[in-house]
Design a protein around this motif. Structure first.
Motif, PDB file in Angstrom:
ATOM      1  N   GLU A  26       0.870  -1.189  -0.085  1.00  0.00           N
ATOM      2  CA  GLU A  26      -0.073  -0.114   0.005  1.00  0.00           C
ATOM      3  C   GLU A  26       0.686   1.295   0.007  1.00  0.00           C
ATOM      4  OE1 GLU A  26      -2.397  -0.816   3.544  1.00  0.00           O
ATOM      5  OE2 GLU A  26      -4.070  -1.772   2.215  1.00  0.00           O
ATOM      6  N   GLN A  27       1.965   1.217   0.608  1.00  0.00           N
ATOM      7  CA  GLN A  27       2.816   2.501   0.742  1.00  0.00           C
ATOM      8  C   GLN A  27       3.510   2.778  -0.613  1.00  0.00           C
ATOM      9  OE1 GLN A  27       5.408   1.097   3.862  1.00  0.00           O
ATOM     10  NE2 GLN A  27       4.017   2.068   5.487  1.00  0.00           N
ATOM     11  N   GLN A  28       3.706   1.627  -1.479  1.00  0.00           N
ATOM     12  CA  GLN A  28       4.220   1.522  -2.956  1.00  0.00           C
ATOM     13  C   GLN A  28       2.965   2.021  -3.884  1.00  0.00           C
ATOM     14  OE1 GLN A  28       5.919  -2.191  -3.412  1.00  0.00           O
ATOM     15  NE2 GLN A  28       7.624  -1.925  -1.851  1.00  0.00           N
ATOM     16  N   GLY A  29       1.782   2.105  -3.301  1.00  0.00           N
ATOM     17  CA  GLY A  29       0.771   2.654  -4.247  1.00  0.00           C
ATOM     18  C   GLY A  29      -0.186   1.518  -4.833  1.00  0.00           C
ATOM     19  N   TYR A  30       0.026   0.427  -4.364  1.00  0.00           N
ATOM     20  CA  TYR A  30      -0.966  -0.941  -4.615  1.00  0.00           C
ATOM     21  C   TYR A  30      -2.043  -1.068  -3.739  1.00  0.00           C
ATOM     22  CZ  TYR A  30       3.202  -2.114  -7.571  1.00  0.00           C
ATOM     23  OH  TYR A  30       4.190  -2.017  -8.440  1.00  0.00           O
ATOM     24  N   GLN A  31      -3.008  -1.704  -4.189  1.00  0.00           N
ATOM     25  CA  GLN A  31      -4.339  -1.991  -3.278  1.00  0.00           C
ATOM     26  C   GLN A  31      -4.371  -3.402  -3.076  1.00  0.00           C
ATOM     27  OE1 GLN A  31      -7.465   0.078  -5.674  1.00  0.00           O
ATOM     28  NE2 GLN A  31      -6.498   2.085  -4.871  1.00  0.00           N
ATOM     29  N   ARG A  55      -4.656  -6.211 -10.416  1.00  0.00           N
ATOM     30  CA  ARG A  55      -4.672  -5.079  -9.452  1.00  0.00           C
ATOM     31  C   ARG A  55      -3.368  -4.975  -8.975  1.00  0.00           C
ATOM     32  NH1 ARG A  55      -9.260  -5.513  -4.684  1.00  0.00           N
ATOM     33  NH2 ARG A  55      -7.920  -3.814  -4.318  1.00  0.00           N
ATOM     34  N   CYS A  56      -2.628  -5.973  -8.648  1.00  0.00           N
ATOM     35  CA  CYS A  56      -1.399  -6.071  -8.008  1.00  0.00           C
ATOM     36  C   CYS A  56      -0.712  -7.231  -8.365  1.00  0.00           C
ATOM     37  CB  CYS A  56      -1.488  -5.963  -6.304  1.00  0.00           C
ATOM     38  SG  CYS A  56       0.043  -6.084  -5.585  1.00  0.00           S
TER      39      CYS A  56
END
Length: 99
Positions: A26-31, A55-56
């Motif tokens: 999440e800190q890297q922009g993924y969900q 998504r990831c």
């Protein structure tokens, strides 16, 4: 595609490890989401894992039985023969054996 199985006795931090990976992503922009193994049949679980690929590239699955893990590994062998999903990592926390 790589499958990383997290094992350990009950209350050893397997879910906490998955949550830490989730936070980092999440800190890297993924969900990413943590998928619950017991919430679905084995086939539905595999379908849900496959749906996450858009998504990831990291999929998180908690509380899986050995049967579910074996099915995921078998699905991986059939699905990733041409290396199309080489960048995908599936982290699976195995359900603790209750003795």
């Amino acid at each position: 595609m790589r499958i990383e199985v997290i094992t350990g006795p009950m209350a050893s931090g397997k879910t906490k490890s998955l949550r830490a990976i989730q936070t980092r992503l999440e800190q890297q922009g993924y969900q990413p989401v943590v998928i619950s193994g017991p919430a679905a049949t084995t086939q539905a679980l595999i379908k849900t894992i496959a749906q996450q690929f858009g998504r990831c590239l990291t999929v998180l699955v908690d509380d899986c039985t050995q049967e579910q893990i074996d099915a995921i590994k078998h699905w991986k062998m059939k699905t990733d023969r041409n290396g199309q999903f080489a960048d995908v990592v599936i982290h699976v926390a195995k359900r603790a054996d209750i003795s």
